[in-house]
Design an enzyme around this catalytic site. Sequence first.
Site, PDB file in Angstrom:
ATOM      1  N   CYS A   1       0.990  -1.252   0.213  1.00 55.19           N
ATOM      2  CA  CYS A   1       0.082   0.224   0.296  1.00 55.19           C
ATOM      3  C   CYS A   1       0.898   1.459   0.573  1.00 55.19           C
ATOM      4  O   CYS A   1       2.433   1.113   0.348  1.00 55.19           O
ATOM      5  CB  CYS A   1      -0.921  -0.198   1.307  1.00 55.19           C
ATOM      6  SG  CYS A   1      -2.095   0.786   0.711  1.00 55.19           S
TER       7      CYS A   1
ATOM      8  N   CYS B   1      -3.949   5.958   0.268  1.00 51.97           N
ATOM      9  CA  CYS B   1      -3.889   4.616  -0.354  1.00 51.97           C
ATOM     10  C   CYS B   1      -3.115   4.748  -1.844  1.00 51.97           C
ATOM     11  O   CYS B   1      -2.674   3.824  -2.431  1.00 51.97           O
ATOM     12  CB  CYS B   1      -4.183   3.613   0.108  1.00 51.97           C
ATOM     13  SG  CYS B   1      -4.777   3.234   1.783  1.00 51.97           S
TER      14      CYS B   1
ATOM     15  N   LYS C   1     -12.243  -4.877   1.591  1.00 50.79           N
ATOM     16  CA  LYS C   1     -11.882  -4.387   1.855  1.00 50.79           C
ATOM     17  C   LYS C   1     -13.235  -3.382   2.212  1.00 50.79           C
ATOM     18  O   LYS C   1     -13.318  -2.113   1.509  1.00 50.79           O
ATOM     19  CB  LYS C   1     -10.633  -3.879   2.016  1.00 50.79           C
ATOM     20  CG  LYS C   1      -9.745  -2.788   3.391  1.00 50.79           C
ATOM     21  CD  LYS C   1      -8.348  -2.801   3.176  1.00 50.79           C
ATOM     22  CE  LYS C   1      -8.530  -1.424   3.744  1.00 50.79           C
ATOM     23  NZ  LYS C   1      -6.429  -1.022   4.123  1.00 50.79           N
TER      24      LYS C   1
ATOM     25  N   ARG D   1      -3.255   3.092  12.087  1.00 47.38           N
ATOM     26  CA  ARG D   1      -3.013   4.701  11.775  1.00 47.38           C
ATOM     27  C   ARG D   1      -2.538   5.386  12.618  1.00 47.38           C
ATOM     28  O   ARG D   1      -1.381   5.577  12.366  1.00 47.38           O
ATOM     29  CB  ARG D   1      -4.810   5.487  11.514  1.00 47.38           C
ATOM     30  CG  ARG D   1      -5.115   4.256  10.237  1.00 47.38           C
ATOM     31  CD  ARG D   1      -6.334   5.274   9.459  1.00 47.38           C
ATOM     32  NE  ARG D   1      -6.984   4.159   8.535  1.00 47.38           N
ATOM     33  CZ  ARG D   1      -8.276   4.649   8.383  1.00 47.38           C
ATOM     34  NH1 ARG D   1      -9.324   6.045   8.412  1.00 47.38           N
ATOM     35  NH2 ARG D   1      -9.028   4.232   7.438  1.00 47.38           N
TER      36      ARG D   1
ATOM     37  N   ARG E   1     -11.392   7.605   3.196  1.00 54.97           N
ATOM     38  CA  ARG E   1     -11.016   6.386   2.270  1.00 54.97           C
ATOM     39  C   ARG E   1     -12.065   5.931   1.674  1.00 54.97           C
ATOM     40  O   ARG E   1     -11.974   4.601   0.907  1.00 54.97           O
ATOM     41  CB  ARG E   1     -10.342   5.388   3.294  1.00 54.97           C
ATOM     42  CG  ARG E   1      -8.582   5.295   3.992  1.00 54.97           C
ATOM     43  CD  ARG E   1      -7.886   4.314   3.929  1.00 54.97           C
ATOM     44  NE  ARG E   1      -7.019   4.555   4.796  1.00 54.97           N
ATOM     45  CZ  ARG E   1      -6.093   5.185   5.003  1.00 54.97           C
ATOM     46  NH1 ARG E   1      -5.263   6.217   3.912  1.00 54.97           N
ATOM     47  NH2 ARG E   1      -4.763   5.323   5.972  1.00 54.97           N
TER      48      ARG E   1
ATOM     49  N   GLU F   1     -16.156  -7.560  -5.716  1.00 52.75           N
ATOM     50  CA  GLU F   1     -14.953  -7.258  -6.085  1.00 52.75           C
ATOM     51  C   GLU F   1     -14.153  -8.632  -5.866  1.00 52.75           C
ATOM     52  O   GLU F   1     -12.980  -8.103  -6.899  1.00 52.75           O
ATOM     53  CB  GLU F   1     -14.664  -6.382  -4.385  1.00 52.75           C
ATOM     54  CG  GLU F   1     -14.601  -4.864  -4.701  1.00 52.75           C
ATOM     55  CD  GLU F   1     -13.827  -4.020  -5.641  1.00 52.75           C
ATOM     56  OE1 GLU F   1     -13.306  -4.699  -5.679  1.00 52.75           O
ATOM     57  OE2 GLU F   1     -14.215  -3.094  -5.105  1.00 52.75           O
TER      58      GLU F   1
ATOM     59  N   LYS G   1     -11.715  -7.752   5.347  1.00 51.84           N
ATOM     60  CA  LYS G   1     -11.645  -7.333   6.511  1.00 51.84           C
ATOM     61  C   LYS G   1     -12.647  -5.815   6.492  1.00 51.84           C
ATOM     62  O   LYS G   1     -12.801  -5.304   5.884  1.00 51.84           O
ATOM     63  CB  LYS G   1     -10.611  -6.826   5.743  1.00 51.84           C
ATOM     64  CG  LYS G   1      -9.457  -5.767   7.171  1.00 51.84           C
ATOM     65  CD  LYS G   1      -8.196  -4.844   5.698  1.00 51.84           C
ATOM     66  CE  LYS G   1      -7.685  -4.038   6.779  1.00 51.84           C
ATOM     67  NZ  LYS G   1      -6.476  -3.161   6.226  1.00 51.84           N
TER      68      LYS G   1
ATOM     69  N   SER H   1      -7.412  -4.161  14.461  1.00 50.86           N
ATOM     70  CA  SER H   1      -6.925  -3.092  14.773  1.00 50.86           C
ATOM     71  C   SER H   1      -8.034  -2.839  16.231  1.00 50.86           C
ATOM     72  O   SER H   1      -7.184  -3.406  17.637  1.00 50.86           O
ATOM     73  CB  SER H   1      -5.877  -1.821  14.935  1.00 50.86           C
ATOM     74  OG  SER H   1      -6.517  -1.057  13.957  1.00 50.86           O
TER      75      SER H   1
ATOM     76  N   TYR I   1      -3.709  -9.874  15.665  1.00 49.14           N
ATOM     77  CA  TYR I   1      -2.567  -9.281  16.461  1.00 49.14           C
ATOM     78  C   TYR I   1      -1.452  -9.923  17.568  1.00 49.14           C
ATOM     79  O   TYR I   1      -0.895 -10.004  18.746  1.00 49.14           O
ATOM     80  CB  TYR I   1      -2.679  -7.958  17.277  1.00 49.14           C
ATOM     81  CG  TYR I   1      -2.629  -6.938  15.968  1.00 49.14           C
ATOM     82  CD1 TYR I   1      -1.695  -6.550  15.248  1.00 49.14           C
ATOM     83  CD2 TYR I   1      -4.162  -6.504  15.557  1.00 49.14           C
ATOM     84  CE1 TYR I   1      -1.457  -5.445  13.677  1.00 49.14           C
ATOM     85  CE2 TYR I   1      -4.271  -6.091  14.353  1.00 49.14           C
ATOM     86  CZ  TYR I   1      -2.913  -4.724  12.810  1.00 49.14           C
ATOM     87  OH  TYR I   1      -3.158  -4.743  12.088  1.00 49.14           O
TER      88      TYR I   1
HETATM   89  C1  PBG Z   1      -3.579   0.168   4.510  1.00 49.81           C
HETATM   90  C2  PBG Z   1      -4.055  -0.926   5.165  1.00 49.81           C
HETATM   91  C3  PBG Z   1      -5.117  -0.975   7.030  1.00 49.81           C
HETATM   92  C4  PBG Z   1      -4.955  -1.223   7.186  1.00 49.81           C
HETATM   93  C5  PBG Z   1      -4.229  -2.490   6.504  1.00 49.81           C
HETATM   94  N1  PBG Z   1      -3.686  -2.761   5.901  1.00 49.81           N
HETATM   95  C6  PBG Z   1      -5.341   0.631   7.113  1.00 49.81           C
HETATM   96  C7  PBG Z   1      -6.084   1.068   6.273  1.00 49.81           C
HETATM   97  O1  PBG Z   1      -7.185   1.084   5.608  1.00 49.81           O
HETATM   98  O2  PBG Z   1      -6.744   2.935   6.580  1.00 49.81           O
HETATM   99  C8  PBG Z   1      -6.151  -2.159   8.797  1.00 49.81           C
HETATM  100  C9  PBG Z   1      -5.395  -3.185   9.896  1.00 49.81           C
HETATM  101  C10 PBG Z   1      -6.176  -2.908  11.097  1.00 49.81           C
HETATM  102  O3  PBG Z   1      -6.826  -1.718  11.384  1.00 49.81           O
HETATM  103  O4  PBG Z   1      -5.603  -4.068  11.773  1.00 49.81           O
HETATM  104  N2  PBG Z   1      -4.575   0.505   3.534  1.00 49.81           N
END
Ligand code: PBG
Length: 327
Positions: free
Chosen positions: A119, A129, A198, A208, A220, A236, A251, A277, A316
Amino acid sequence: MDLPIRPRRLRASPALRALVRETTLSAGDFILPLFVSEKITAPVAVASMPGVFQFTEKALVEEAAGAFADGVPAVLLFGIPAHKDEQATQAYADDGVVQRAVRTLKKTVPELLIITDVCLCEFMSHGHCGVTTFDGDHARIANDASVELLAKTAVSHARAGADIVAPSDMMDGRIGALRRALDTAGFTDTPILSYAAKFASAFYGPFRDAAESAPTAGDRRTYQMDPANACEALREVALDIAEGADLVMVKPGLPYLDLVWRIKERFGLPTAAYHVSGEYAMLKTAAERGWLDEKACVLEQMLAFKRAGADLILTYYARQLALWLRG
Ligand code: PBG
């Protein structure tokens, strides 16, 4: 009572329950996301993700080697560069933070599978991105110019030794472009794990902080998907598969299990779910306050991913899970 069918018969003992259990977990199901920063000289704890760190290259290698020794088969790498600009040059620099980390990891822990997140957001001064211009607070993304940079990034990761590349940008046509660029550069055997469905999720907040990738303006939503849409997610995924994705990802994870199920059922490809996260932070916080039994809740969540059809889970908690599952 005259009850011929008694489902409880099969729940009567631990041995019976084990005999009829439909879903099991093993350390091999998990992929550990890791952050490597070239801005620091010692690991820095991520405040909103207790137990997660930004690592120096040296500390990254120790953590990855430790996780591998504990049974985690793969890591997903995110880089935090010292320099950001409007072309994300450090994303595809041969000596970029990710490329150097991959080379060192490959040398030190050769059997560990290295997946790189492809990314541009961590490498762009504005945190989007893709290549972006601003119209007040509105971020205007140049799709095709972004895809070119993403393809360069994927090739540079493969050249450094990445085993799998994982584009997470959600630009149109990126999977096909990455496949062509990888093939042209001789990496015909490097699989693509597509972040295919996603969503523009509020659950990425803590990430972030960890990746220092929050957009400075705008959001985004013109590239990541509307959380209200499921049919669009199927479209998609179909597109990404047609363009050459080898594995597909949904995701975030838990709030989107309906899609894990539908995508696995419909396409049958190896399907990954990202326990993101914010999902991690919720569990950690409740556990720290003594409100939830952390181990029991995490194991139950992971079972739910697998029951829904996920073959792989990015979390994680991966290293911790490997230790828990060892008993
Ligand atoms: C990068 C990316 C993101 C995550 C994984 N790759 C952040 C986003 O899209 O803003 C999020 C992973 C997470 O929240 O653990 N584009």
